[in-house]
Design a protein around this motif. Sequence first.
Motif, PDB file in Angstrom:
ATOM      1  N   ALA A  48     -12.272 -16.476  -2.103  1.00  0.00           N
ATOM      2  CA  ALA A  48     -12.919 -17.385  -1.215  1.00  0.00           C
ATOM      3  C   ALA A  48     -14.442 -17.523  -1.728  1.00  0.00           C
ATOM      4  O   ALA A  48     -14.936 -18.820  -1.511  1.00  0.00           O
ATOM      5  CB  ALA A  48     -12.732 -16.946   0.271  1.00  0.00           C
ATOM      6  N   PHE A  49     -14.825 -16.308  -2.206  1.00  0.00           N
ATOM      7  CA  PHE A  49     -16.330 -16.476  -2.779  1.00  0.00           C
ATOM      8  C   PHE A  49     -16.508 -17.387  -3.992  1.00  0.00           C
ATOM      9  O   PHE A  49     -17.457 -18.194  -4.140  1.00  0.00           O
ATOM     10  CB  PHE A  49     -16.919 -15.124  -2.925  1.00  0.00           C
ATOM     11  N   ILE A  50     -15.310 -17.266  -4.911  1.00  0.00           N
ATOM     12  CA  ILE A  50     -15.722 -18.175  -6.124  1.00  0.00           C
ATOM     13  C   ILE A  50     -15.233 -19.488  -5.631  1.00  0.00           C
ATOM     14  O   ILE A  50     -15.945 -20.495  -6.210  1.00  0.00           O
ATOM     15  CB  ILE A  50     -14.320 -17.583  -6.923  1.00  0.00           C
ATOM     16  N   ALA A  55     -17.756 -24.964  -5.051  1.00  0.00           N
ATOM     17  CA  ALA A  55     -18.018 -26.085  -4.106  1.00  0.00           C
ATOM     18  C   ALA A  55     -19.618 -26.157  -4.053  1.00  0.00           C
ATOM     19  O   ALA A  55     -20.064 -27.396  -3.921  1.00  0.00           O
ATOM     20  CB  ALA A  55     -17.435 -25.976  -2.688  1.00  0.00           C
ATOM     21  N   TYR A  56     -20.252 -25.049  -3.673  1.00  0.00           N
ATOM     22  CA  TYR A  56     -21.814 -25.210  -3.666  1.00  0.00           C
ATOM     23  C   TYR A  56     -22.307 -25.522  -5.093  1.00  0.00           C
ATOM     24  O   TYR A  56     -23.196 -26.522  -4.982  1.00  0.00           O
ATOM     25  CB  TYR A  56     -22.114 -23.747  -2.956  1.00  0.00           C
ATOM     26  N   GLY A  57     -22.082 -24.912  -6.056  1.00  0.00           N
ATOM     27  CA  GLY A  57     -22.563 -25.374  -7.331  1.00  0.00           C
ATOM     28  C   GLY A  57     -22.274 -27.007  -7.558  1.00  0.00           C
ATOM     29  O   GLY A  57     -23.205 -27.801  -8.032  1.00  0.00           O
ATOM     30  N   ALA A  58     -21.065 -27.446  -7.401  1.00  0.00           N
ATOM     31  CA  ALA A  58     -20.858 -28.901  -7.608  1.00  0.00           C
ATOM     32  C   ALA A  58     -21.456 -29.644  -6.826  1.00  0.00           C
ATOM     33  O   ALA A  58     -21.804 -30.784  -7.202  1.00  0.00           O
ATOM     34  CB  ALA A  58     -19.327 -29.292  -7.161  1.00  0.00           C
ATOM     35  N   ALA A  59     -21.761 -29.333  -5.579  1.00  0.00           N
ATOM     36  CA  ALA A  59     -22.867 -30.176  -4.648  1.00  0.00           C
ATOM     37  C   ALA A  59     -24.051 -30.167  -5.399  1.00  0.00           C
ATOM     38  O   ALA A  59     -24.758 -31.301  -5.196  1.00  0.00           O
ATOM     39  CB  ALA A  59     -22.767 -29.546  -3.083  1.00  0.00           C
ATOM     40  N   GLY A  60     -24.903 -28.884  -5.601  1.00  0.00           N
ATOM     41  CA  GLY A  60     -25.908 -28.932  -6.465  1.00  0.00           C
ATOM     42  C   GLY A  60     -25.959 -29.857  -7.431  1.00  0.00           C
ATOM     43  O   GLY A  60     -27.189 -30.578  -7.846  1.00  0.00           O
ATOM     44  N   ALA A  61     -24.848 -30.187  -8.367  1.00  0.00           N
ATOM     45  CA  ALA A  61     -24.914 -30.861  -9.192  1.00  0.00           C
ATOM     46  C   ALA A  61     -24.685 -32.374  -8.883  1.00  0.00           C
ATOM     47  O   ALA A  61     -25.255 -33.111  -9.450  1.00  0.00           O
ATOM     48  CB  ALA A  61     -23.766 -30.472 -10.493  1.00  0.00           C
ATOM     49  N   GLY A  62     -23.782 -32.513  -8.061  1.00  0.00           N
ATOM     50  CA  GLY A  62     -23.442 -34.146  -7.745  1.00  0.00           C
ATOM     51  C   GLY A  62     -24.505 -34.565  -7.046  1.00  0.00           C
ATOM     52  O   GLY A  62     -24.467 -36.135  -6.988  1.00  0.00           O
ATOM     53  N   TYR A  63     -25.313 -33.992  -6.175  1.00  0.00           N
ATOM     54  CA  TYR A  63     -26.528 -34.826  -5.567  1.00  0.00           C
ATOM     55  C   TYR A  63     -27.684 -35.180  -6.330  1.00  0.00           C
ATOM     56  O   TYR A  63     -28.461 -35.804  -5.778  1.00  0.00           O
ATOM     57  CB  TYR A  63     -26.598 -34.364  -4.405  1.00  0.00           C
ATOM     58  N   ALA A 175     -27.942 -14.667  -2.666  1.00  0.00           N
ATOM     59  CA  ALA A 175     -28.792 -14.821  -4.101  1.00  0.00           C
ATOM     60  C   ALA A 175     -27.816 -15.209  -4.893  1.00  0.00           C
ATOM     61  O   ALA A 175     -28.424 -16.120  -5.711  1.00  0.00           O
ATOM     62  CB  ALA A 175     -29.475 -13.574  -4.268  1.00  0.00           C
ATOM     63  N   ALA A 176     -26.712 -14.940  -5.237  1.00  0.00           N
ATOM     64  CA  ALA A 176     -25.731 -15.390  -6.468  1.00  0.00           C
ATOM     65  C   ALA A 176     -25.750 -16.772  -6.326  1.00  0.00           C
ATOM     66  O   ALA A 176     -25.625 -17.732  -7.205  1.00  0.00           O
ATOM     67  CB  ALA A 176     -24.825 -14.487  -6.392  1.00  0.00           C
ATOM     68  N   GLN A 177     -25.286 -17.102  -4.917  1.00  0.00           N
ATOM     69  CA  GLN A 177     -24.906 -18.644  -4.659  1.00  0.00           C
ATOM     70  C   GLN A 177     -26.175 -19.308  -4.947  1.00  0.00           C
ATOM     71  O   GLN A 177     -25.972 -20.600  -5.552  1.00  0.00           O
ATOM     72  CB  GLN A 177     -24.673 -18.664  -3.201  1.00  0.00           C
ATOM     73  N   LEU A 217     -14.859 -29.384  -4.268  1.00  0.00           N
ATOM     74  CA  LEU A 217     -14.107 -29.147  -3.018  1.00  0.00           C
ATOM     75  C   LEU A 217     -12.616 -28.833  -3.142  1.00  0.00           C
ATOM     76  O   LEU A 217     -12.184 -28.104  -2.678  1.00  0.00           O
ATOM     77  CB  LEU A 217     -14.263 -30.484  -2.248  1.00  0.00           C
ATOM     78  N   ALA A 218     -12.219 -29.272  -4.201  1.00  0.00           N
ATOM     79  CA  ALA A 218     -10.783 -29.095  -4.483  1.00  0.00           C
ATOM     80  C   ALA A 218     -10.563 -27.627  -4.947  1.00  0.00           C
ATOM     81  O   ALA A 218      -9.368 -26.763  -4.437  1.00  0.00           O
ATOM     82  CB  ALA A 218      -9.979 -29.946  -5.616  1.00  0.00           C
ATOM     83  N   VAL A 219     -11.394 -27.103  -5.717  1.00  0.00           N
ATOM     84  CA  VAL A 219     -11.362 -25.640  -5.945  1.00  0.00           C
ATOM     85  C   VAL A 219     -11.349 -24.660  -4.819  1.00  0.00           C
ATOM     86  O   VAL A 219     -10.839 -23.816  -4.728  1.00  0.00           O
ATOM     87  CB  VAL A 219     -12.423 -25.335  -7.258  1.00  0.00           C
ATOM     88  N   ASP A 220     -12.499 -25.065  -4.047  1.00  0.00           N
ATOM     89  CA  ASP A 220     -12.599 -24.422  -2.667  1.00  0.00           C
ATOM     90  C   ASP A 220     -11.377 -24.319  -1.909  1.00  0.00           C
ATOM     91  O   ASP A 220     -10.876 -23.408  -1.397  1.00  0.00           O
ATOM     92  CB  ASP A 220     -13.819 -24.974  -1.912  1.00  0.00           C
TER      93      ASP A 220
END
Length: 227
Positions: A48-50, A55-63, A175-177, A217-220
């Motif tokens: 779940a953390f991975i 998802a969060y990293g993809a959001a950071g890149a996608g926006y 912090a890691a996220q 999102l799919a990975v999450d």
Amino acid sequence: GPSAAWMGLTIVMIAASMVLLVTVPNVEARPVQSGQPVLDRGWQKKPAFIGLAAAYGAAGAGYVPHTIIFVDHVARDLGHGLAVGGLIWTITGLTAVAAPLVAGIVADRFGFAWALRVILGLMTIGACIPAFTSMLLPLLLSSMLCGGLMIGLGSLAAGRTREIVGAEAHAPAWAAQTVLFAVAQALAAYATTAALAATGNHALVFAVAGMIMAAGLAVDLALSRQN
């Protein structure tokens, strides 16, 4: 002109910093006792953390395209003008003000995981819209969905992290996220400018941004089922 605008922003930020220094209480950090147990790092391997990190990293890149080229694209490439570009930034800012409150209400009712995925899905749609249209109303909607909702997604990701790892591990896990999000932003900014320099194709950049978000999102969703 731009120079006066930057100077005005600088003055505002200096004033805000001074207010912060005066008003925020000085709380001393508690010393760590030598007898305390070592924090378990097992949360790093939790699916779940991975998934959340993806998802969060993809959001950071996608926006990222919406933060560095979207308004210029609307104002100059599509010919809507600087006034419309300013309107888009205003609407994005107003959405950003409301987004954390709405995200909190939705999370209280349906849970952090569900709310985060809904907002990321809406951001994915917003990221893709400029790839398919030059009409003003859809572009305004795109600015609200992909730009404005990002602030709400951040608060949801923090809450979801706490759900996954627990209160004691929340600080290092969040912090890691945050570091992952920042790295994804930096890489996406470089990739966006490089892609535009090589192809000049704005539609391609926005489409790829949407696909990155959709993949995260799919990975999450996939990894959340392993818990």
